[in-house]
Design a protein around this motif. Structure first.
Motif, PDB file in Angstrom:
ATOM      1  N   ALA A  34       3.552   5.855  -2.852  1.00 28.09           N
ATOM      2  CA  ALA A  34       4.797   6.482  -3.308  1.00 28.09           C
ATOM      3  C   ALA A  34       4.971   6.395  -4.821  1.00 28.09           C
ATOM      4  O   ALA A  34       5.824   7.069  -5.385  1.00 28.09           O
ATOM      5  CB  ALA A  34       5.985   5.817  -2.614  1.00 28.09           C
ATOM      6  N   ARG A  35       4.190   5.523  -5.451  1.00 22.72           N
ATOM      7  CA  ARG A  35       4.251   5.305  -6.903  1.00 22.72           C
ATOM      8  C   ARG A  35       5.629   4.819  -7.357  1.00 22.72           C
ATOM      9  O   ARG A  35       6.128   5.160  -8.428  1.00 22.72           O
ATOM     10  CB  ARG A  35       3.871   6.589  -7.661  1.00 22.72           C
ATOM     11  N   THR A  36       6.260   3.993  -6.491  1.00 27.44           N
ATOM     12  CA  THR A  36       7.546   3.394  -6.847  1.00 27.44           C
ATOM     13  C   THR A  36       7.852   2.245  -5.902  1.00 27.44           C
ATOM     14  O   THR A  36       7.255   2.131  -4.819  1.00 27.44           O
ATOM     15  CB  THR A  36       8.679   4.442  -6.758  1.00 27.44           C
ATOM     16  N   ASP A  37       8.772   1.375  -6.321  1.00 25.62           N
ATOM     17  CA  ASP A  37       9.194   0.272  -5.454  1.00 25.62           C
ATOM     18  C   ASP A  37      10.028   0.814  -4.307  1.00 25.62           C
ATOM     19  O   ASP A  37      10.853   1.724  -4.486  1.00 25.62           O
ATOM     20  CB  ASP A  37      10.030  -0.741  -6.243  1.00 25.62           C
ATOM     21  N   LEU A  38       9.829   0.246  -3.131  1.00 23.75           N
ATOM     22  CA  LEU A  38      10.561   0.680  -1.956  1.00 23.75           C
ATOM     23  C   LEU A  38      11.528  -0.380  -1.445  1.00 23.75           C
ATOM     24  O   LEU A  38      12.474  -0.055  -0.717  1.00 23.75           O
ATOM     25  CB  LEU A  38       9.581   1.054  -0.831  1.00 23.75           C
ATOM     26  N   LEU A  39      11.297  -1.636  -1.804  1.00 24.99           N
ATOM     27  CA  LEU A  39      12.146  -2.747  -1.384  1.00 24.99           C
ATOM     28  C   LEU A  39      12.502  -3.597  -2.589  1.00 24.99           C
ATOM     29  O   LEU A  39      11.746  -3.681  -3.550  1.00 24.99           O
ATOM     30  CB  LEU A  39      11.435  -3.614  -0.335  1.00 24.99           C
ATOM     31  N   GLU A  40      13.669  -4.239  -2.497  1.00 23.31           N
ATOM     32  CA  GLU A  40      14.040  -5.236  -3.510  1.00 23.31           C
ATOM     33  C   GLU A  40      14.608  -6.450  -2.793  1.00 23.31           C
ATOM     34  O   GLU A  40      15.241  -6.337  -1.747  1.00 23.31           O
ATOM     35  CB  GLU A  40      15.052  -4.658  -4.496  1.00 23.31           C
ATOM     36  N   ARG A  41      14.343  -7.634  -3.360  1.00 18.81           N
ATOM     37  CA  ARG A  41      14.775  -8.869  -2.715  1.00 18.81           C
ATOM     38  C   ARG A  41      16.268  -9.075  -2.911  1.00 18.81           C
ATOM     39  O   ARG A  41      16.821  -8.842  -3.973  1.00 18.81           O
ATOM     40  CB  ARG A  41      14.007 -10.060  -3.282  1.00 18.81           C
ATOM     41  N   VAL A  42      16.894  -9.542  -1.836  1.00 17.56           N
ATOM     42  CA  VAL A  42      18.306  -9.904  -1.862  1.00 17.56           C
ATOM     43  C   VAL A  42      18.432 -11.212  -1.108  1.00 17.56           C
ATOM     44  O   VAL A  42      18.345 -11.243   0.124  1.00 17.56           O
ATOM     45  CB  VAL A  42      19.185  -8.823  -1.195  1.00 17.56           C
ATOM     46  N   GLY A  43      18.569 -12.326  -1.841  1.00 15.87           N
ATOM     47  CA  GLY A  43      18.603 -13.643  -1.204  1.00 15.87           C
ATOM     48  C   GLY A  43      17.291 -13.904  -0.487  1.00 15.87           C
ATOM     49  O   GLY A  43      16.214 -13.794  -1.070  1.00 15.87           O
ATOM     50  N   ARG A  44      17.375 -14.208   0.799  1.00 18.91           N
ATOM     51  CA  ARG A  44      16.171 -14.460   1.581  1.00 18.91           C
ATOM     52  C   ARG A  44      15.633 -13.197   2.255  1.00 18.91           C
ATOM     53  O   ARG A  44      14.598 -13.268   2.917  1.00 18.91           O
ATOM     54  CB  ARG A  44      16.464 -15.521   2.644  1.00 18.91           C
ATOM     55  N   GLY A  45      16.353 -12.103   2.097  1.00 14.60           N
ATOM     56  CA  GLY A  45      15.920 -10.872   2.734  1.00 14.60           C
ATOM     57  C   GLY A  45      15.556  -9.809   1.721  1.00 14.60           C
ATOM     58  O   GLY A  45      15.354 -10.079   0.534  1.00 14.60           O
ATOM     59  N   VAL A  46      15.478  -8.572   2.217  1.00 13.74           N
ATOM     60  CA  VAL A  46      15.156  -7.436   1.358  1.00 13.74           C
ATOM     61  C   VAL A  46      16.083  -6.284   1.739  1.00 13.74           C
ATOM     62  O   VAL A  46      16.644  -6.231   2.838  1.00 13.74           O
ATOM     63  CB  VAL A  46      13.691  -6.988   1.515  1.00 13.74           C
ATOM     64  N   ARG A  47      16.228  -5.363   0.790  1.00 13.55           N
ATOM     65  CA  ARG A  47      16.949  -4.139   1.082  1.00 13.55           C
ATOM     66  C   ARG A  47      16.196  -2.986   0.439  1.00 13.55           C
ATOM     67  O   ARG A  47      15.454  -3.169  -0.532  1.00 13.55           O
ATOM     68  CB  ARG A  47      18.381  -4.201   0.569  1.00 13.55           C
ATOM     69  N   PRO A  48      16.366  -1.771   0.993  1.00 14.68           N
ATOM     70  CA  PRO A  48      15.598  -0.649   0.472  1.00 14.68           C
ATOM     71  C   PRO A  48      16.152  -0.146  -0.851  1.00 14.68           C
ATOM     72  O   PRO A  48      17.362  -0.161  -1.085  1.00 14.68           O
ATOM     73  CB  PRO A  48      15.739   0.416   1.563  1.00 14.68           C
ATOM     74  N   THR A  49      15.263   0.271  -1.717  1.00 13.43           N
ATOM     75  CA  THR A  49      15.663   1.015  -2.901  1.00 13.43           C
ATOM     76  C   THR A  49      16.043   2.433  -2.452  1.00 13.43           C
ATOM     77  O   THR A  49      15.944   2.766  -1.259  1.00 13.43           O
ATOM     78  CB  THR A  49      14.507   1.094  -3.902  1.00 13.43           C
ATOM     79  N   ALA A  73       0.838  -1.209   0.000  1.00  8.42           N
ATOM     80  CA  ALA A  73       0.000   0.000   0.000  1.00  8.42           C
ATOM     81  C   ALA A  73       0.867   1.252   0.000  1.00  8.42           C
ATOM     82  O   ALA A  73       0.558   2.248  -0.677  1.00  8.42           O
ATOM     83  CB  ALA A  73      -0.923  -0.009   1.221  1.00  8.42           C
ATOM     84  N   LEU A  74       1.988   1.225   0.738  1.00  8.22           N
ATOM     85  CA  LEU A  74       2.880   2.380   0.773  1.00  8.22           C
ATOM     86  C   LEU A  74       3.545   2.585  -0.592  1.00  8.22           C
ATOM     87  O   LEU A  74       3.713   3.737  -1.037  1.00  8.22           O
ATOM     88  CB  LEU A  74       3.934   2.198   1.864  1.00  8.22           C
TER      89      LEU A  74
END
Length: 300
Positions: free
Chosen positions: A44-59, A39-40
Motif C-alpha cells: 500500500a506504500r503507507t502505514d495501515l495501523l498505529e499503536r494506541v496503548g497496548r493495542g492498535v487502531r487503523p489509520t 507486507a501489506l
C-alpha cells in the motif's frame, strides 16, 4: 497489487483491536500476523495501523482497506452461495432448441415442471427450422436440441438421449372405404394418392422407410409440408396422409378420421441432443427428466 488475503488479516486485526487478538482468531502466531501487515503496508506504500496503548487502531488508509476487505468477504460468501445453488440445480440458464410438435407436447410441460421444481432456472427457448440444430449444441450455443433421427445420425461431440418413438397414424377422408377398419396395414395405403405432410428430412425419411418395408413407394399428389394443411387436403378428398401422433396434438380438422398403422408400424424417434464434453448441469438433467415424464404421460 494488494494481496486480498493480507487485507483479511488486516480486517481481523482491526476487528479485534490487537495483533495478538487477530492471531488467536486466525490461528496464526502474532509474529506471522505482524509480517502479513508489514507486507501489506509495503504494497500500500503507507502505514495501515498505529499503536494506541497496548493495542492498535487503523489509520485512514487502514480503515479504507478494512472496509474493502469487508466487502470482498461478503462478495466471496455470496459467490460461494451462488455457486452452491448452481451446482445443485437451483439456479442457472438453459438454452433449448425445439421443433413445433415437440414444443407443445414435451417442452411446454417440461418448462412448467422446471419452474415449479427449480424456479431459479431460466430457460431460453428457440424454435428451430428444418436445418440441422446439432452444430448449435456441439459449439456450445445451445445446451439441448430436440431432433428426429437415430443414434447413428449424431455428429462428433454430440450425444443423443432417446425420449420417445412417435408413431405415424393414417389420416383418411371421412367416408373412405378404409375408415371402416380400426387398424390398417401399411399395404392398404399402397394404391392411394398421398398428401405430403413433412419437409424433406428425417421425418419424411421415417415415412418412406415404412412404405419401403411394406413394398411400395407413396404417390404424392399434394406437397403440403404442414400437418394442419395436410388435414385440409385430406378432408377435401384429395388423398390420404400420415401424421405423427404428436403432430395431431394440435387437433383434428372436421372431415378426417385417424387410424393406427402396422406392418410395419411407422414411427419417428425423437432425441435430446446434448454436448458430450459439457460439464455436469443438474438443471439440464432435471429438464431432460421432465421431458421424459411428459413423453411417458403422453404415451399412457
Amino acid at each position: 497489487m494488494l494481496d486480498v488475503r493480507r487485507m483479511q488479516v488486516l480486517r481481523a486485526v482491526v476487528s479485534s483491536g490487537s495483533v495478538t487478538g487477530a492471531a488467536a482468531v486466525l490461528g496464526y502466531t502474532p509474529s506471522a500476523v505482524s509480517q502479513q501487515i508489514a507486507a501489506l503496508e509495503k504494497e500500500a506504500r503507507t502505514d495501515l495501523l498505529e499503536r494506541v496503548g497496548r493495542g492498535v487502531r487503523p489509520t485512514a488508509a487502514g480503515l479504507l482497506l478494512t472496509e474493502y476487505a469487508d466487502t470482498i468477504s461478503r462478495q466471496v460468501a455470496e459467490a460461494e452461495t451462488a455457486l452452491a445453488d448452481l451446482l445443485a440445480g437451483r439456479t442457472g440458464r438453459l438454452s433449448v432448441r425445439y421443433f413445433a410438435t415437440a414444443g407443445a407436447s414435451l417442452v411446454a410441460p417440461a418448462v412448467a415442471r422446471l419452474r415449479t421444481d427449480h424456479p431459479g432456472v431460466q430457460v431460453e427457448l428457440k424454435l428451430i427450422d428444418p436445418e440441422d440444430p446439432l452444430p448449435d449444441v456441439r459449439e456450445g450455443r445451445a445446451d439441448l436440441a430436440l431432433v428426429v433421427g437415430s443414434r447413428a445420425s449424431a455428429h462428433d461431440g454430440v450425444r443423443l438421449l432417446h425420449l420417445l418413438d412417435d408413431p405415424y397414424l393414417a389420416v383418411l377422408p371421412e367416408g373412405h372405404p378404409l375408415a371402416a377398419a380400426e387398424v390398417l396395414e401399411m399395404t392398404d395405403l399402397a394404391g392411394e394418392p398421398w398428401v405430403g405432410s413433412e419437409w424433406p428430412g428425417p421425418c419424411l425419411d421415417a415415412q418412406l422407410r415404412a412404405c419401403d418395408a411394406a413394398g411400395f413407394r407413396p404417390r404424392f399428389v399434394v406437397e403440403s409440408e404442414d400437418y394442419v394443411t395436410a388435414q385440409g387436403f385430406v378432408a377435401a378428398g384429395l388423398g390420404v396422409s400420415m401424421i405423427p401422433r404428436l403432430g395431431l396434438g394440435v387437433g383434428l380438422r372436421p372431415g378426417v378420421v385417424v387410424r393406427e398403422l402396422r406392418g410395419p408400424e411407422p414411427s419417428r424417434s425423437i432425441y435430446a441432443a446434448v454436448r458430450e464434453t459439457a460439464p455436469p448441469q443438474p438443471a439440464l438433467r432435471a429438464f431432460i427428466a421432465a421431458m421424459r415424464a411428459a413423453a411417458e404421460a403422453g404415451a399412457a
